[in-house]
Design an enzyme around this catalytic site. Sequence first.
Site, PDB file in Angstrom:
ATOM      1  N   GLU A   1      -6.527  -6.087  -3.672  1.00 28.09           N
ATOM      2  CA  GLU A   1      -5.431  -7.015  -3.353  1.00 28.09           C
ATOM      3  C   GLU A   1      -5.984  -8.432  -3.309  1.00 28.09           C
ATOM      4  O   GLU A   1      -6.980  -8.700  -2.655  1.00 28.09           O
ATOM      5  CB  GLU A   1      -4.782  -6.622  -2.021  1.00 28.09           C
ATOM      6  CG  GLU A   1      -3.774  -7.614  -1.466  1.00 28.09           C
ATOM      7  CD  GLU A   1      -2.622  -7.953  -2.422  1.00 28.09           C
ATOM      8  OE1 GLU A   1      -2.010  -7.035  -2.987  1.00 28.09           O
ATOM      9  OE2 GLU A   1      -2.365  -9.162  -2.595  1.00 28.09           O
TER      10      GLU A   1
ATOM     11  N   CYS B   1       9.176  -3.464 -10.339  1.00 30.10           N
ATOM     12  CA  CYS B   1      10.521  -3.332  -9.765  1.00 30.10           C
ATOM     13  C   CYS B   1      11.377  -4.455 -10.344  1.00 30.10           C
ATOM     14  O   CYS B   1      12.087  -5.155  -9.639  1.00 30.10           O
ATOM     15  CB  CYS B   1      10.496  -3.327  -8.240  1.00 30.10           C
ATOM     16  SG  CYS B   1       9.723  -4.757  -7.499  1.00 30.10           S
TER      17      CYS B   1
ATOM     18  N   GLY C   1       0.776  -1.238   0.000  1.00 28.86           N
ATOM     19  CA  GLY C   1       0.000   0.000   0.000  1.00 28.86           C
ATOM     20  C   GLY C   1       0.806   1.286   0.000  1.00 28.86           C
ATOM     21  O   GLY C   1       0.235   2.371   0.194  1.00 28.86           O
ATOM     22  N   ASN C   2       2.106   1.188  -0.218  1.00 32.40           N
ATOM     23  CA  ASN C   2       2.903   2.426  -0.236  1.00 32.40           C
ATOM     24  C   ASN C   2       2.408   3.390  -1.308  1.00 32.40           C
ATOM     25  O   ASN C   2       2.292   4.596  -1.069  1.00 32.40           O
ATOM     26  CB  ASN C   2       4.373   2.103  -0.500  1.00 32.40           C
ATOM     27  CG  ASN C   2       5.001   1.390   0.673  1.00 32.40           C
ATOM     28  OD1 ASN C   2       4.767   1.769   1.820  1.00 32.40           O
ATOM     29  ND2 ASN C   2       5.754   0.347   0.401  1.00 32.40           N
ATOM     30  N   LYS C   3       2.106   2.830  -2.487  1.00 36.08           N
ATOM     31  CA  LYS C   3       1.654   3.704  -3.570  1.00 36.08           C
ATOM     32  C   LYS C   3       0.195   4.108  -3.358  1.00 36.08           C
ATOM     33  O   LYS C   3      -0.202   5.206  -3.753  1.00 36.08           O
ATOM     34  CB  LYS C   3       1.875   3.031  -4.923  1.00 36.08           C
ATOM     35  CG  LYS C   3       3.363   2.745  -5.173  1.00 36.08           C
ATOM     36  CD  LYS C   3       3.643   2.161  -6.526  1.00 36.08           C
ATOM     37  CE  LYS C   3       5.100   1.734  -6.653  1.00 36.08           C
ATOM     38  NZ  LYS C   3       5.405   0.447  -6.004  1.00 36.08           N
TER      39      LYS C   3
HETATM   40  N1  SAM Z   1       1.857  -1.312  -5.168  1.00 38.25           N
HETATM   41  C1  SAM Z   1       2.370  -1.947  -3.943  1.00 38.25           C
HETATM   42  C2  SAM Z   1       3.134  -0.921  -3.136  1.00 38.25           C
HETATM   43  O1  SAM Z   1       3.706   0.007  -3.732  1.00 38.25           O
HETATM   44  O2  SAM Z   1       3.149  -1.012  -1.901  1.00 38.25           O
HETATM   45  C3  SAM Z   1       3.184  -3.174  -4.280  1.00 38.25           C
HETATM   46  C4  SAM Z   1       2.422  -4.176  -5.118  1.00 38.25           C
HETATM   47  S1  SAM Z   1       3.198  -5.760  -5.296  1.00 38.25           S
HETATM   48  C5  SAM Z   1       4.400  -5.443  -6.520  1.00 38.25           C
HETATM   49  C6  SAM Z   1       1.958  -6.664  -6.193  1.00 38.25           C
HETATM   50  C7  SAM Z   1       0.755  -7.077  -5.362  1.00 38.25           C
HETATM   51  O3  SAM Z   1      -0.264  -7.531  -6.255  1.00 38.25           O
HETATM   52  C8  SAM Z   1       1.004  -8.237  -4.408  1.00 38.25           C
HETATM   53  O4  SAM Z   1       0.599  -7.875  -3.120  1.00 38.25           O
HETATM   54  C9  SAM Z   1       0.117  -9.368  -4.956  1.00 38.25           C
HETATM   55  O5  SAM Z   1      -0.419 -10.188  -3.941  1.00 38.25           O
HETATM   56  C10 SAM Z   1      -0.965  -8.598  -5.650  1.00 38.25           C
HETATM   57  N2  SAM Z   1      -1.669  -9.311  -6.745  1.00 38.25           N
HETATM   58  C11 SAM Z   1      -1.174 -10.262  -7.562  1.00 38.25           C
HETATM   59  N3  SAM Z   1      -2.099 -10.643  -8.445  1.00 38.25           N
HETATM   60  C12 SAM Z   1      -3.211  -9.914  -8.209  1.00 38.25           C
HETATM   61  C13 SAM Z   1      -4.508  -9.865  -8.800  1.00 38.25           C
HETATM   62  N4  SAM Z   1      -4.843 -10.648  -9.819  1.00 38.25           N
HETATM   63  N5  SAM Z   1      -5.411  -8.981  -8.302  1.00 38.25           N
HETATM   64  C14 SAM Z   1      -5.066  -8.176  -7.258  1.00 38.25           C
HETATM   65  N6  SAM Z   1      -3.866  -8.198  -6.649  1.00 38.25           N
HETATM   66  C15 SAM Z   1      -2.944  -9.045  -7.115  1.00 38.25           C
END
Ligand code: SAM
Length: 293
Positions: free
Chosen positions: A115, A219, A95-97
Amino acid sequence: TSYKISDLPKPRYARVNTLKMDVESALVELKKQYEVCQDAMVPDLLIFPPRTDLHDHHLVKSGSVFLQGKASSMVAVALGPKPRWEVIDACASPGNKTVHLAALMKGNGKIIACELNKERVKRLKDTVELAGATNVEVKHEDFLNMSPEDPAYSKVQAILLDPSCSGSGTVVDRLDHLLPSYTAESDVNRLEKLAAFQRKALEHALSFPAVERIVYSTCSINQVENEDVIKSVLPLASSYGFELTTIFPQWPRRGHPIFDGSQHVLRTDLIEDQEGFFIALFVRKGVSPPVKH
Ligand code: SAM
C-alpha cells in the site's frame, strides 16, 4: 445529491472470515436473528434481506464476519490462490481482499500486501489484525517500485491488482447522471490518468517471473479503466505467455466486446448487482520463461 447504491432495497451481503469461524457456525449464530442464506456462487458469502444492518453485530466487531459485497468477494475467489502460495496484493488497503485471500489460503503461504498511502497502511494493518491473518506481510511501498528481479518476489505465484479507480461503480451522482457535462474535460483527464496508472500497474504485474495468475479488478463502470486497459496489455501479456481465462462462466454479464476474448472477463451491474465491478483473470499457460522487455 449523491447517494450510495447500498441505500437501494437490495439484498445485503457479508463474508464469513473462515480464519475465525466456519460458515456453518456463522449461519447457526446469525439465523437466531436474521433470515440468512448462503450465496450459490461465492463460497463463504452470506445473503441477508435488504436493509439488514450488521455493523454492530458481535461477529462483525470480532472479525468473524466482514461486510463485503458480492462483486468485491468474487475477486479473490477468481484468483484462486492455493494454501502454500506466495501472493502479492498490489494495492491492498483497506484490505478486504487481502484477508479474503488469507482465508482462501487457510492462513498458510504468504501474502505481501502493498500500500502506497501511509494513512491507508494503518487501515490495512487494522484489517489484517482484526481478521487474524497471520500470513500477511504489510508493506508501505509503491507497487511500481517493487522489482520483479528482487529475490524476495522470485516465488510469487499470483498477484491481485485492485488499483485506484474512479469508483464510478459504487456511487451515483444524480446530477452528474442527468447533465450533458457528465463527460466534463476534468473527468476525462482524471479517467485518463487513472487508466494510465492502471495499465502501468498491470504491465508491472505481468513482468514478475514466477507469477502464474493475475486478477485485475476495479469498482468502475468506465470502459477506459476496464476493457481498454485489458486490451492495451494483451500483446505484452501474450509475449509473457499469459492468456485471459474465463472466470465465473455462469455469470451472464461479460466484458464489452471490444477485443477477442472479452467474454472471459466479467462485469457486475451498478444497479442490478448493487456495485459496478470489472474482473479479469490472466493465467500463464505452459512453463516457458518470460521474455524480457
Ligand atoms: N483491494 C482493496 C480492498 O479490497 O480492500 C481496495 C484497494 S483501493 C481500490 C486501491 C488502493 O491502492 C488505495 O488504497 C491506494 O492508496 C493504493 N495505491 C494506489 N497506488 C498505489 C501504488 N502505486 N502502489 C501501491 N498502492 C497503491
